[in-house]
Design a protein around this motif. Structure first.
Motif, mmCIF file in Angstrom:
data_model
loop_
_atom_site.group_PDB
_atom_site.id
_atom_site.type_symbol
_atom_site.label_atom_id
_atom_site.label_comp_id
_atom_site.label_asym_id
_atom_site.label_seq_id
_atom_site.Cartn_x
_atom_site.Cartn_y
_atom_site.Cartn_z
ATOM 1 N N SER A 126 0.826 -1.200 0.000
ATOM 2 C CA SER A 126 0.000 0.000 0.000
ATOM 3 C C SER A 126 0.859 1.249 0.000
ATOM 4 C CB SER A 126 -0.861 -0.013 1.265
ATOM 5 O OG SER A 126 -1.391 1.254 1.506
ATOM 6 N N THR A 128 0.469 3.467 1.809
ATOM 7 C CA THR A 128 0.585 3.849 3.210
ATOM 8 C C THR A 128 1.989 3.576 3.767
ATOM 9 O OG1 THR A 128 -0.657 3.763 5.276
ATOM 10 C CG2 THR A 128 -0.253 1.692 4.232
ATOM 11 N N TYR A 150 -1.173 -0.504 10.629
ATOM 12 C CA TYR A 150 -1.499 -1.134 9.339
ATOM 13 C C TYR A 150 -0.335 -0.946 8.356
ATOM 14 C CZ TYR A 150 -3.379 -1.254 4.602
ATOM 15 O OH TYR A 150 -3.546 -1.496 3.266
ATOM 16 N N ASN A 180 -5.147 4.848 -4.259
ATOM 17 C CA ASN A 180 -6.566 4.726 -3.864
ATOM 18 C C ASN A 180 -7.438 4.105 -4.952
ATOM 19 O OD1 ASN A 180 -5.187 6.787 -2.268
ATOM 20 N ND2 ASN A 180 -7.160 7.108 -1.312
ATOM 21 N N ASN A 200 -13.958 5.035 3.708
ATOM 22 C CA ASN A 200 -13.302 5.593 2.531
ATOM 23 C C ASN A 200 -14.216 6.552 1.782
ATOM 24 O OD1 ASN A 200 -11.977 2.494 2.613
ATOM 25 N ND2 ASN A 200 -10.584 4.211 2.420
ATOM 26 N N LEU A 201 -13.586 7.407 1.003
ATOM 27 C CA LEU A 201 -14.292 8.518 0.367
ATOM 28 C C LEU A 201 -15.404 8.089 -0.595
ATOM 29 C CD1 LEU A 201 -14.411 11.592 0.000
ATOM 30 C CD2 LEU A 201 -12.715 11.347 -1.817
ATOM 31 N N LYS A 217 -18.679 14.336 5.099
ATOM 32 C CA LYS A 217 -17.853 15.143 6.003
ATOM 33 C C LYS A 217 -16.465 15.200 5.378
ATOM 34 C CE LYS A 217 -20.693 14.259 9.911
ATOM 35 N NZ LYS A 217 -21.870 14.807 9.198
ATOM 36 N N PHE A 219 -12.705 15.966 5.560
ATOM 37 C CA PHE A 219 -11.720 16.062 6.638
ATOM 38 C C PHE A 219 -10.666 17.130 6.327
ATOM 39 C CE2 PHE A 219 -12.697 11.280 6.886
ATOM 40 C CZ PHE A 219 -13.719 11.464 7.820
ATOM 41 N N SER A 230 -7.652 17.656 0.788
ATOM 42 C CA SER A 230 -6.485 16.793 0.556
ATOM 43 C C SER A 230 -6.543 16.082 -0.793
ATOM 44 C CB SER A 230 -6.338 15.794 1.705
ATOM 45 O OG SER A 230 -7.569 15.169 1.966
ATOM 46 N N ARG A 232 -5.371 12.977 -3.428
ATOM 47 C CA ARG A 232 -4.961 11.565 -3.507
ATOM 48 C C ARG A 232 -4.909 11.105 -4.958
ATOM 49 N NH1 ARG A 232 -4.039 12.699 0.793
ATOM 50 N NH2 ARG A 232 -4.584 11.778 2.799
ATOM 51 N N ARG A 297 -8.452 14.371 9.733
ATOM 52 C CA ARG A 297 -8.235 13.065 10.349
ATOM 53 C C ARG A 297 -6.772 13.007 10.762
ATOM 54 N NH1 ARG A 297 -10.453 8.420 6.413
ATOM 55 N NH2 ARG A 297 -8.650 9.167 5.271
ATOM 56 N N ASP A 300 -3.508 12.266 8.332
ATOM 57 C CA ASP A 300 -3.797 12.380 6.898
ATOM 58 C C ASP A 300 -2.795 13.317 6.217
ATOM 59 O OD1 ASP A 300 -5.780 10.654 6.185
ATOM 60 O OD2 ASP A 300 -7.404 12.138 6.121
HETATM 61 N N1 UFG Z 1 -12.067 11.784 3.094
HETATM 62 C C1 UFG Z 1 -13.006 12.724 3.526
HETATM 63 N N2 UFG Z 1 -14.165 12.261 4.081
HETATM 64 C C2 UFG Z 1 -14.454 10.930 4.238
HETATM 65 C C3 UFG Z 1 -13.490 9.980 3.804
HETATM 66 C C4 UFG Z 1 -12.306 10.441 3.243
HETATM 67 O O1 UFG Z 1 -12.796 13.924 3.404
HETATM 68 O O2 UFG Z 1 -15.514 10.588 4.770
HETATM 69 C C5 UFG Z 1 -10.824 12.241 2.444
HETATM 70 C C6 UFG Z 1 -9.556 11.883 3.187
HETATM 71 O O3 UFG Z 1 -9.162 12.912 4.061
HETATM 72 C C7 UFG Z 1 -8.569 11.675 2.035
HETATM 73 C C8 UFG Z 1 -9.422 11.204 0.882
HETATM 74 O O4 UFG Z 1 -10.747 11.576 1.211
HETATM 75 O O5 UFG Z 1 -7.982 12.855 1.626
HETATM 76 C C9 UFG Z 1 -9.346 9.709 0.678
HETATM 77 O O6 UFG Z 1 -9.589 9.053 1.899
HETATM 78 P P1 UFG Z 1 -9.741 7.487 2.018
HETATM 79 O O7 UFG Z 1 -10.042 7.173 3.439
HETATM 80 O O8 UFG Z 1 -10.688 7.006 0.981
HETATM 81 O O9 UFG Z 1 -8.304 6.973 1.585
HETATM 82 P P2 UFG Z 1 -6.881 7.235 2.260
HETATM 83 O O10 UFG Z 1 -6.061 7.930 1.232
HETATM 84 O O11 UFG Z 1 -6.966 7.864 3.563
HETATM 85 O O12 UFG Z 1 -6.408 5.747 2.537
HETATM 86 C C10 UFG Z 1 -6.461 4.773 1.530
HETATM 87 C C11 UFG Z 1 -6.801 3.413 2.154
HETATM 88 C C12 UFG Z 1 -5.679 2.921 3.003
HETATM 89 C C13 UFG Z 1 -4.394 2.989 2.242
HETATM 90 C C14 UFG Z 1 -4.153 4.361 1.694
HETATM 91 C C15 UFG Z 1 -2.918 4.427 0.873
HETATM 92 O O13 UFG Z 1 -7.974 3.500 2.916
HETATM 93 O O14 UFG Z 1 -5.928 1.589 3.366
HETATM 94 O O15 UFG Z 1 -5.238 4.747 0.886
HETATM 95 O O16 UFG Z 1 -2.698 5.720 0.416
HETATM 96 F F1 UFG Z 1 -3.382 2.651 3.040
#
Ligand code: UFG
Length: 344
Positions: A126, A128, A150, A180, A200-201, A217, A219, A230, A232, A297, A300
């Motif tokens: 990942s 991550t 994780y 993502n 997840n988003l 919401k 973040f 943010s 991605r 979050r 993040d």
């Molecule tokens: N976000 C929001 N609101 C939400 C959910 C997410 O604003 O309800 C934002 C987050 O701040 C982030 C983006 O949307 O900027 C994506 O968030 P995700 O939770 O969908 O994904 P992440 O990038 O945080 O994490 C994902 C996986 C992890 C993995 C990571 C690797 O969930 O398992 O990508 O980059 F490790």
């Protein structure tokens, strides 16, 4: 017995799409999954989509004798390991469960592979592993600084693969560090199916669009990005599945003479902000998606997107789909199956 690829965690979101791609290439597949974060009905969906039957094991892969039984009953020639817990948030609350589950599954697979003389494994890692990127786009050689248990399990897993590869040149490993994933199968019958309120988003947005949740919401709104939200790197799950198949085929092609360990990023190579994704979903769904800004979050990153040059060069792999494709397919799946697999 037919030579087959064992797909551990093959009923999950990315695993199931990869299984379909393998079957479409006439590569035989055995699925092993404990269905703790997936559904047995995924197997039926895979069979309906491909018109093929798939042998699957409902097993706990932390039990080594279960892993051995699968190898004894089948002719496995390679393994793709998707099995593991994947929630960043939960991993900080239950680190022991994460370390035990994610590492034990990999160790069991590898030790049984060694016993049986199977030496090719593709590992689902990942983005991550990089934590908050120091420079963009993120390259495979960049520092690994995961910010949660994780992520640590992914770094440790890669360490294990590297050390093992050094000990015996018959091993060949590719670790895919993916960014993502978004989207769903074209049929609309297979997609991301989170239990409860999505973390997840994309699934969160589509549940707002369909009226199950009231508003997104977001973040944080003061990140140093163009619109403050943010950024991605989103890629279609179908492209990600292609990447896994390409990696497995690469390992199985003896003329490549590949031995050792290689880590490759899989992503689109482009960054999109939360607001850009929200707007893309509004266009595709034709609905206004209400949102409010809330606290960031913890942990993040402001911005993360991949350099995908190495995967292009190594595997000849390239992502095909756009953000609009990803949103369309996600929305199609959500509309066809508003309650996931819990319906007639
Ligand atoms: N976000 C929001 N609101 C939400 C959910 C997410 O604003 O309800 C934002 C987050 O701040 C982030 C983006 O949307 O900027 C994506 O968030 P995700 O939770 O969908 O994904 P992440 O990038 O945080 O994490 C994902 C996986 C992890 C993995 C990571 C690797 O969930 O398992 O990508 O980059 F490790």
């Amino acid at each position: 017995m037919m030579a087959a690829i064992l797909v551990a965690g093959g009923a999950g979101y990315v695993g199931s799409h990869t299984v379909i791609k393998l079957l479409e290439k006439d590569i035989d597949v055995i699925i092993a999954d404990d269905f703790s974060n997936s559904d047995e009905r995924v197997i039926h969906a895979i069979e309906a989509i491909t018109g093929k039957t798939v042998k699957s094991y409902a097993v706990d892969l932390t039990q080594k004798e279960e892993v051995r039984r699968i190898f004894d009953e089948n002719e496995i020639i390679g393994v793709i390991d998707f099995a593991g817990f994947k929630s960043v948030g939960t991993s900080s609350k239950a680190p022991l469960a994460y370390y035990r589950n994610n590492l034990e599954i990999l160790l069991n697979l590898l030790s049984v592979m060694q016993e049986q003389g199977v030496y090719h494994l593709v590992f689902s890692s990942s983005a991550t592993v990089y934590g908050n990127p120091e420079s963009l786009p993120v390259k495979e050689s960049d520092k690994q600084k995961p910010t949660n248990p994780y992520g640590q399990t992914k770094v440790m897993s890669e360490r294990i693969l590297r050390d093992l590869a050094k000990s015996d040149e018959r091993w060949s490993f590719i670790s895919l560090r993916f960014f993502n994933p978004l989207g769903a199968h074209k049929s609309g019958d297979l997609g991301e199916n989170p239990n409860g309120v999505p973390n997840n988003l994309a699934p969160y947005i589509t549940q707002v669009a369909i009226g199950k949740l009231s508003e997104l919401k977001i973040f944080g709104h003061d990140f140093p990005t163009s619109d403050g939200t943010s950024v991605r790197d989103y890629m279609h799950v179908d492209d990600l599945a292609e990447g896994h198949v390409a990696a497995m085929e690469y390992l199985l092609t003896t003329s490549n003479k590949f031995s050792g360990f290689e880590a490759l990023n899989l992503g689109s190579g482009k960054g999109y902000s939360v607001l850009e994704i929200l707007r893309a979903f509004e266009q595709v769904t034709g609905k206004k998606i209400p949102f409010e800004y809330v606290e960031k979050r913890e942990g993040d990153a402001a911005e993360s997107f991949a350099s995908i040059e190495k995967a292009k060069e190594f595997l000849g792999w390239e992502p095909k789909y756009t953000i609009t494709d990803m949103c369309l397919d996600t929305w199609n799946w959500q509309q066809k199956h508003p309650n996931g697999y819990n319906e007639a």
